[in-house]
Write a protein that holds these residues in place. Structure first.
Motif, PDB file in Angstrom:
ATOM      1  N   PHE A  90       0.252   7.179   6.096  1.00  0.00           N
ATOM      2  CA  PHE A  90       1.283   6.255   7.166  1.00  0.00           C
ATOM      3  C   PHE A  90       2.010   4.942   6.527  1.00  0.00           C
ATOM      4  O   PHE A  90       1.099   4.349   5.569  1.00  0.00           O
ATOM      5  CB  PHE A  90       0.215   5.675   8.330  1.00  0.00           C
ATOM      6  N   ILE A  91       3.119   4.895   6.659  1.00  0.00           N
ATOM      7  CA  ILE A  91       3.730   3.693   6.271  1.00  0.00           C
ATOM      8  C   ILE A  91       4.175   2.885   7.415  1.00  0.00           C
ATOM      9  O   ILE A  91       4.945   3.338   8.392  1.00  0.00           O
ATOM     10  CB  ILE A  91       5.257   4.192   5.523  1.00  0.00           C
ATOM     11  N   CYS A  92       4.054   1.628   7.326  1.00  0.00           N
ATOM     12  CA  CYS A  92       4.063   0.811   8.656  1.00  0.00           C
ATOM     13  C   CYS A  92       5.085  -0.250   8.124  1.00  0.00           C
ATOM     14  O   CYS A  92       4.844  -0.929   7.007  1.00  0.00           O
ATOM     15  CB  CYS A  92       2.683   0.130   9.010  1.00  0.00           C
ATOM     16  N   LEU A  93       6.246  -0.583   8.652  1.00  0.00           N
ATOM     17  CA  LEU A  93       7.330  -1.347   8.437  1.00  0.00           C
ATOM     18  C   LEU A  93       7.167  -2.622   9.463  1.00  0.00           C
ATOM     19  O   LEU A  93       7.318  -2.218  10.855  1.00  0.00           O
ATOM     20  CB  LEU A  93       8.596  -0.764   8.357  1.00  0.00           C
ATOM     21  N   TYR A  94       7.238  -3.779   8.948  1.00  0.00           N
ATOM     22  CA  TYR A  94       7.395  -4.736  10.075  1.00  0.00           C
ATOM     23  C   TYR A  94       7.978  -6.052   9.309  1.00  0.00           C
ATOM     24  O   TYR A  94       8.057  -6.276   8.044  1.00  0.00           O
ATOM     25  CB  TYR A  94       5.819  -5.326  10.092  1.00  0.00           C
ATOM     26  N   SER A  95       8.851  -6.711  10.222  1.00  0.00           N
ATOM     27  CA  SER A  95       9.675  -7.929   9.921  1.00  0.00           C
ATOM     28  C   SER A  95       9.580  -8.972  10.978  1.00  0.00           C
ATOM     29  O   SER A  95      10.253  -8.496  12.169  1.00  0.00           O
ATOM     30  CB  SER A  95      10.849  -7.625   9.250  1.00  0.00           C
ATOM     31  N   PRO A  96       9.335 -10.101  10.881  1.00  0.00           N
ATOM     32  CA  PRO A  96       9.414 -10.892  11.943  1.00  0.00           C
ATOM     33  C   PRO A  96      10.798 -11.144  12.370  1.00  0.00           C
ATOM     34  O   PRO A  96      11.092 -11.613  13.336  1.00  0.00           O
ATOM     35  CB  PRO A  96       8.817 -12.241  11.444  1.00  0.00           C
ATOM     36  N   ASP A  97      11.750 -11.036  11.677  1.00  0.00           N
ATOM     37  CA  ASP A  97      13.248 -10.906  11.785  1.00  0.00           C
ATOM     38  C   ASP A  97      13.606 -10.001  13.074  1.00  0.00           C
ATOM     39  O   ASP A  97      14.664 -10.069  13.341  1.00  0.00           O
ATOM     40  CB  ASP A  97      13.942 -11.009  10.811  1.00  0.00           C
ATOM     41  N   GLN A 120       8.079  -6.190   5.450  1.00  0.00           N
ATOM     42  CA  GLN A 120       6.808  -6.143   4.885  1.00  0.00           C
ATOM     43  C   GLN A 120       6.263  -4.457   5.114  1.00  0.00           C
ATOM     44  O   GLN A 120       6.364  -4.022   6.305  1.00  0.00           O
ATOM     45  CB  GLN A 120       5.598  -7.210   5.707  1.00  0.00           C
ATOM     46  N   ILE A 121       5.635  -4.139   4.111  1.00  0.00           N
ATOM     47  CA  ILE A 121       5.352  -2.412   4.209  1.00  0.00           C
ATOM     48  C   ILE A 121       3.954  -2.421   3.952  1.00  0.00           C
ATOM     49  O   ILE A 121       3.470  -2.789   3.045  1.00  0.00           O
ATOM     50  CB  ILE A 121       6.248  -1.905   3.248  1.00  0.00           C
ATOM     51  N   VAL A 130      -5.032   5.563   7.213  1.00  0.00           N
ATOM     52  CA  VAL A 130      -5.361   5.347   8.292  1.00  0.00           C
ATOM     53  C   VAL A 130      -4.401   4.451   9.122  1.00  0.00           C
ATOM     54  O   VAL A 130      -3.897   3.403   8.436  1.00  0.00           O
ATOM     55  CB  VAL A 130      -6.813   4.726   8.553  1.00  0.00           C
ATOM     56  N   PRO A 131      -3.723   4.650  10.182  1.00  0.00           N
ATOM     57  CA  PRO A 131      -2.675   4.143  10.825  1.00  0.00           C
ATOM     58  C   PRO A 131      -3.223   2.419  10.859  1.00  0.00           C
ATOM     59  O   PRO A 131      -2.504   1.550  10.539  1.00  0.00           O
ATOM     60  CB  PRO A 131      -2.741   4.677  12.207  1.00  0.00           C
ATOM     61  N   ILE A 132      -4.427   2.029  11.583  1.00  0.00           N
ATOM     62  CA  ILE A 132      -4.843   0.464  11.672  1.00  0.00           C
ATOM     63  C   ILE A 132      -4.749  -0.159  10.112  1.00  0.00           C
ATOM     64  O   ILE A 132      -4.080  -1.475  10.156  1.00  0.00           O
ATOM     65  CB  ILE A 132      -5.949   0.526  12.294  1.00  0.00           C
ATOM     66  N   ALA A 133      -5.050   0.618   9.281  1.00  0.00           N
ATOM     67  CA  ALA A 133      -5.125  -0.181   7.932  1.00  0.00           C
ATOM     68  C   ALA A 133      -3.702  -0.342   7.475  1.00  0.00           C
ATOM     69  O   ALA A 133      -3.235  -1.440   6.812  1.00  0.00           O
ATOM     70  CB  ALA A 133      -5.876   0.696   7.067  1.00  0.00           C
ATOM     71  N   ALA A 134      -2.702   0.491   7.550  1.00  0.00           N
ATOM     72  CA  ALA A 134      -1.288   0.301   7.323  1.00  0.00           C
ATOM     73  C   ALA A 134      -0.848  -0.595   8.095  1.00  0.00           C
ATOM     74  O   ALA A 134       0.036  -1.502   7.624  1.00  0.00           O
ATOM     75  CB  ALA A 134      -0.635   1.726   7.547  1.00  0.00           C
ATOM     76  N   GLU A 135      -1.179  -0.646   9.427  1.00  0.00           N
ATOM     77  CA  GLU A 135      -0.515  -1.759  10.362  1.00  0.00           C
ATOM     78  C   GLU A 135      -1.024  -3.115   9.988  1.00  0.00           C
ATOM     79  O   GLU A 135      -0.058  -3.945   9.753  1.00  0.00           O
ATOM     80  CB  GLU A 135      -0.779  -1.630  11.827  1.00  0.00           C
ATOM     81  N   VAL A 136      -2.318  -3.495   9.602  1.00  0.00           N
ATOM     82  CA  VAL A 136      -2.714  -4.750   9.403  1.00  0.00           C
ATOM     83  C   VAL A 136      -2.176  -4.991   7.973  1.00  0.00           C
ATOM     84  O   VAL A 136      -1.981  -6.222   7.463  1.00  0.00           O
ATOM     85  CB  VAL A 136      -4.289  -4.782   9.195  1.00  0.00           C
ATOM     86  N   ALA A 137      -2.049  -3.983   6.798  1.00  0.00           N
ATOM     87  CA  ALA A 137      -1.367  -4.443   5.600  1.00  0.00           C
ATOM     88  C   ALA A 137       0.103  -4.757   5.823  1.00  0.00           C
ATOM     89  O   ALA A 137       0.591  -5.810   5.281  1.00  0.00           O
ATOM     90  CB  ALA A 137      -1.598  -3.276   4.935  1.00  0.00           C
ATOM     91  N   ALA A 138       0.824  -4.331   6.691  1.00  0.00           N
ATOM     92  CA  ALA A 138       2.037  -4.514   7.075  1.00  0.00           C
ATOM     93  C   ALA A 138       2.397  -5.989   7.499  1.00  0.00           C
ATOM     94  O   ALA A 138       3.040  -6.900   7.162  1.00  0.00           O
ATOM     95  CB  ALA A 138       2.989  -3.452   7.582  1.00  0.00           C
ATOM     96  N   GLY A 187       2.492 -10.285   3.763  1.00  0.00           N
ATOM     97  CA  GLY A 187       3.741 -10.774   2.897  1.00  0.00           C
ATOM     98  C   GLY A 187       4.643  -9.792   2.509  1.00  0.00           C
ATOM     99  O   GLY A 187       4.599  -8.678   3.137  1.00  0.00           O
ATOM    100  N   ASN A 188       5.864 -10.340   1.948  1.00  0.00           N
ATOM    101  CA  ASN A 188       6.773  -9.775   1.610  1.00  0.00           C
ATOM    102  C   ASN A 188       6.487  -8.544   0.595  1.00  0.00           C
ATOM    103  O   ASN A 188       5.821  -8.663  -0.277  1.00  0.00           O
ATOM    104  CB  ASN A 188       8.065 -10.451   0.984  1.00  0.00           C
ATOM    105  N   GLY A 189       6.941  -7.332   0.747  1.00  0.00           N
ATOM    106  CA  GLY A 189       6.715  -6.312  -0.161  1.00  0.00           C
ATOM    107  C   GLY A 189       5.813  -5.277   0.143  1.00  0.00           C
ATOM    108  O   GLY A 189       5.739  -5.291   1.450  1.00  0.00           O
ATOM    109  N   VAL A 190       5.488  -4.378  -0.603  1.00  0.00           N
ATOM    110  CA  VAL A 190       4.569  -3.473  -0.207  1.00  0.00           C
ATOM    111  C   VAL A 190       3.022  -3.505  -0.579  1.00  0.00           C
ATOM    112  O   VAL A 190       2.521  -4.081  -1.467  1.00  0.00           O
ATOM    113  CB  VAL A 190       4.979  -2.033  -1.075  1.00  0.00           C
ATOM    114  N   ARG A 191       2.069  -3.210   0.319  1.00  0.00           N
ATOM    115  CA  ARG A 191       0.881  -3.492   0.205  1.00  0.00           C
ATOM    116  C   ARG A 191       0.246  -1.996   0.422  1.00  0.00           C
ATOM    117  O   ARG A 191       0.261  -1.441   1.598  1.00  0.00           O
ATOM    118  CB  ARG A 191       0.184  -4.389   1.167  1.00  0.00           C
ATOM    119  N   LEU A 192      -0.505  -1.432  -0.473  1.00  0.00           N
ATOM    120  CA  LEU A 192      -1.247  -0.348  -0.750  1.00  0.00           C
ATOM    121  C   LEU A 192      -2.619  -0.441  -0.060  1.00  0.00           C
ATOM    122  O   LEU A 192      -3.195  -1.157  -0.928  1.00  0.00           O
ATOM    123  CB  LEU A 192      -0.724   0.575  -1.954  1.00  0.00           C
TER     124      LEU A 192
END
Length: 175
Positions: A3-10, A68-69, A74-82, A86-91
């Protein structure tokens, strides 16, 4: 499944559907959660580093800033990471999801205000504090919502982010 979760406050000021269309250029399936302001991308069977770089470039091209990626099995882990990475990718490495979530404040699971007050009253500050409790005690003290958050704190997330792919049935025709 990855799962890849993408988020931006903008994205609050930009239409999230436009950003999802930009993501769809890179990955085969996307899903939008407008309530949380996140876009899910299906990373199954794809090179994650390349896909994340391409997603970031595509979203930037369409006007997204500070993307933020989060990537996890697991979906919840991807969501919390995104949402908290912070900016960039968090695996999040496979198998480390529960430890990763446990290191965050309980607020990352978005408890309702009354449940948040109950957590405060019982000394539950971190996700690991909730995850270490027994299911029965969580159910009795905190009800159905508490049990749901307990599962998420334990990285037990069985949400259907993407619908099942339709099967292609055999076809025949006669001239």
């Amino acid at each position: 499944m990855t799962f890849i979760c993408l988020y931006s406050p903008d994205w609050i000021s930009k239409p999230i559907e436009r950003m999802a269309a930009a993501a769809l250029v890179v990955v085969p399936r996307v899903s939008i959660d407008t309530g949380k302001g996140i876009i899910w991308a299906d990373g199954k069977s794809l090179g994650i580093e390349t896909v994340c770089r391409d997603l970031d470039a595509s979203l930037t091209k369409y006007g997204a800033e500070r993307v933020q990626i989060g990537v996890a099995a697991v979906p919840i882990a991807a969501e919390v990471a995104a949402r908290n990475g912070g900016n960039g990718v968090r695996l999040v490495s496979p198998g480390d999801e529960r430890d990763f979530i446990g290191g965050h404040k309980i607020d990352v699971l978005d408890p309702s205000p009354p449940l948040g007050n109950l957590f405060d009253g019982t000394g539950i500050e971190m996700c690991r504090d909730l995850a270490c409790l027994g299911q029965e005690s969580v159910e009795v003290r905190f009800g159905a919502e508490g049990e749901h958050l307990w599962r998420l704190a334990r990285a037990d997330d069985n949400r259907m982010i993407f619908a099942a792919m339709p099967r292609n049935l055999p076809q025949a025709s006669m001239d």
